[in-house]
Design a protein around this motif. Structure first.
Motif, short mmCIF file in Angstrom:
data_model
loop_
_atom_site.label_atom_id
_atom_site.label_comp_id
_atom_site.label_asym_id
_atom_site.label_seq_id
_atom_site.Cartn_x
_atom_site.Cartn_y
_atom_site.Cartn_z
N GLN A 64 0.81 -1.21 0.00
CA GLN A 64 0.00 0.00 0.00
C GLN A 64 0.85 1.26 0.00
O GLN A 64 0.66 2.17 -0.81
N ALA A 115 -2.56 -3.25 -4.82
CA ALA A 115 -2.21 -2.40 -3.68
C ALA A 115 -2.18 -0.91 -4.04
O ALA A 115 -2.51 -0.06 -3.22
N ALA A 365 -2.69 5.53 1.70
CA ALA A 365 -2.00 4.24 1.69
C ALA A 365 -1.75 3.74 3.10
O ALA A 365 -1.88 2.53 3.37
N ASN A 368 -5.12 2.52 4.37
CA ASN A 368 -5.54 1.29 3.71
C ASN A 368 -4.64 0.12 4.05
O ASN A 368 -5.06 -1.04 3.99
N THR A 369 -3.39 0.40 4.41
CA THR A 369 -2.51 -0.67 4.90
C THR A 369 -3.10 -1.31 6.15
O THR A 369 -3.21 -2.54 6.24
#
Length: 420
Positions: A64, A115, A365, A368-369
């Motif tokens: 991500q 990703a 990112a 979302n990781t």
């Protein structure tokens, strides 16, 4: 001379991101609908299947931040086209799997490509939508993913019956390659570089504050981003969201077959119903958030009221969803739970734009990781819970996750920048 009306390329770009999310989720959730057939052919139990499937989530979580950084550094036009091509190739490769190990390898490589998808797609809208439409734009974009997930079970069942589960992945992957080409040909990182945008539309977009090209190399302020307590509360909330979402995306079809006695056709329709509701509430959550923020004159209240209500509704509805004796009543409650959960999505991604600005690809990112670490753990843990404790426990744990997320939402302030 009368002023020319503004062109509407920004809405075409928004539609492109909707369709990109649609294809992305078709490629992603087809595994859940095909899982009962694959498990039977490869003679896999739920625990083994959970580990094989979770390879996607672990790769998706690990890559991500690199994906978000690339979107900020090189622009979403190039990065998203490359990511779509990569994941589409490994969607096709999934169809060539022949055991649990080959399946896990294909899904891991597929996850690397996907990703970059949402950080890049979210970043793609920063310069293309005014601030007042951010949450709606994120909701509309993510509604494409839920609509793709909603129609996929029925499509997968159709192809399995007519062809085989292998052809599901072949066909979906080929479609993705062609769409990557279309994205690259139409989209531009800066509105002023698009031949269809006139001066009036540029004036509309200047309110976002992000239309100017940077003078030099883009340097992402990672130290400030990773020190943001605001971002870590948001990311922890999204961990809980990811846990619950992946219970639906991967395990719901198997639950409906094993615990509720649905046949293959009813499973396809039953797995689609919650995701159709999610498609609507994705857009609705974003619209409500923008409306409340404008009405109250307070961005924080406008964002967080929607998040808290959505998570609370999901947490409460999951309990009768799994405990109801009647399968139809249970499915209705599970549909309501996912509808509530998805009210929160547009808000979470809009907050990434609020606090991340021109570095929102990197900020989203990070969020979302954590969300996909939740999904990766969920994919495995639910296999163990369902095997050793029964199907009620995965849903009860998910209910607790939603209530924790509602509490975490109270600690977030979208007015506090993560990059300044």
């Amino acid at each position: 001379m009368p002023k020319m009306p503004a062109t509407r390329v920004r809405y075409k770009v928004l539609l492109l991101t909707f369709l990109t999310s649609f294809i992305m989720y078709m490629d992603r959730v087809c595994m859940g609908s095909a899982a009962p057939t694959i498990m039977k052919e490869f003679q896999l139990d739920k625990i083994t299947m959970g580990w094989s499937s979770s390879a996607f989530n672990f790769a998706y979580a690990l890559f991500q931040v690199p994906g978000g950084w690339m979107a900020d550094r090189f622009g979403p036009r190039l990065v998203l086209a490359g990511a779509m091509t990569w994941w589409s190739i490994f969607t096709v490769a999934t169809g060539f799997s022949f055991n649990a190990v080959s399946l896990a390898v294909a899904r891991f490589l597929f996850g690397i490509g996907e990703a970059a998808a949402f950080p890049a797609a979210s970043r793609a809208l920063v310069r293309w939508l005014p601030v007042a439409q951010r949450a709606f734009g994120q909701g509309f974009q993510h509604a494409g993913s839920r609509f793709g997930a909603a129609v996929t079970p029925s499509i997968v069942v159709f192809f399995i019956i007519r062809l085989s589960w292998h052809w599901v992945f072949y066909i979906f992957g080929i479609v993705g390659v062609f769409w990557a080409i279309g994205w690259y040909l139409y989209y531009r990182d800066y509105p002023q570089d698009h031949s269809g945008v006139n001066a009036e539309e540029l004036e509309v977009l200047r309110g976002s504050g992000f239309t100017a090209k940077p003078a030099g190399k883009v340097i992402v302020p990672w130290r400030r981003i990773l020190r943001s307590r605001n971002l870590w509360f948001l990311s922890s909330m999204y961990f809980c969201y990811g846990w619950v979402l992946w219970m639906y995306l991967f395990w719901l079809p198997t639950y409906l077959v094993e615990a509720r006695g649905f046949n293959q056709l009813k499973m396809g329709l039953g797995a689609s119903l919650p995701l159709l509701a999610a498609t609507v509430t994705n857009m609705l959550g974003g619209w409500i958030s923008d409306h409340l923020a404008h009405r109250f004159g307070d961005l924080r209240r406008g964002r967080l009221i929607v998040s808290m209500i959505g998570f609370a509704l999901a947490g409460i509805s999951l309990i009768p969803g799994v405990l109801a004796k009647d399968p139809s009543t249970g499915l209705l409650c599970l549909t309501l739970a996912l509808a509530g959960l998805e009210l929160t999505v547009a808000v979470s991604w809009a907050i990434c734009l609020d606090i991340g600005g021109d570095y929102s690809g990197s900020v989203s990112a990070v969020m979302n990781t954590l969300g996909n670490i939740g999904g990766a753990i969920s994919s495995v843990a639910i296999g163990y819970l369902a095997t050793h404790l029964g199907w009620n426990w995965p849903f009860l744990v998910a209910s607790a996750m939603c209530l924790v997320a509602a509490l975490l939402a109270t600690r977030i302030d979208p007015n506090l920048s993560a990059v300044d």
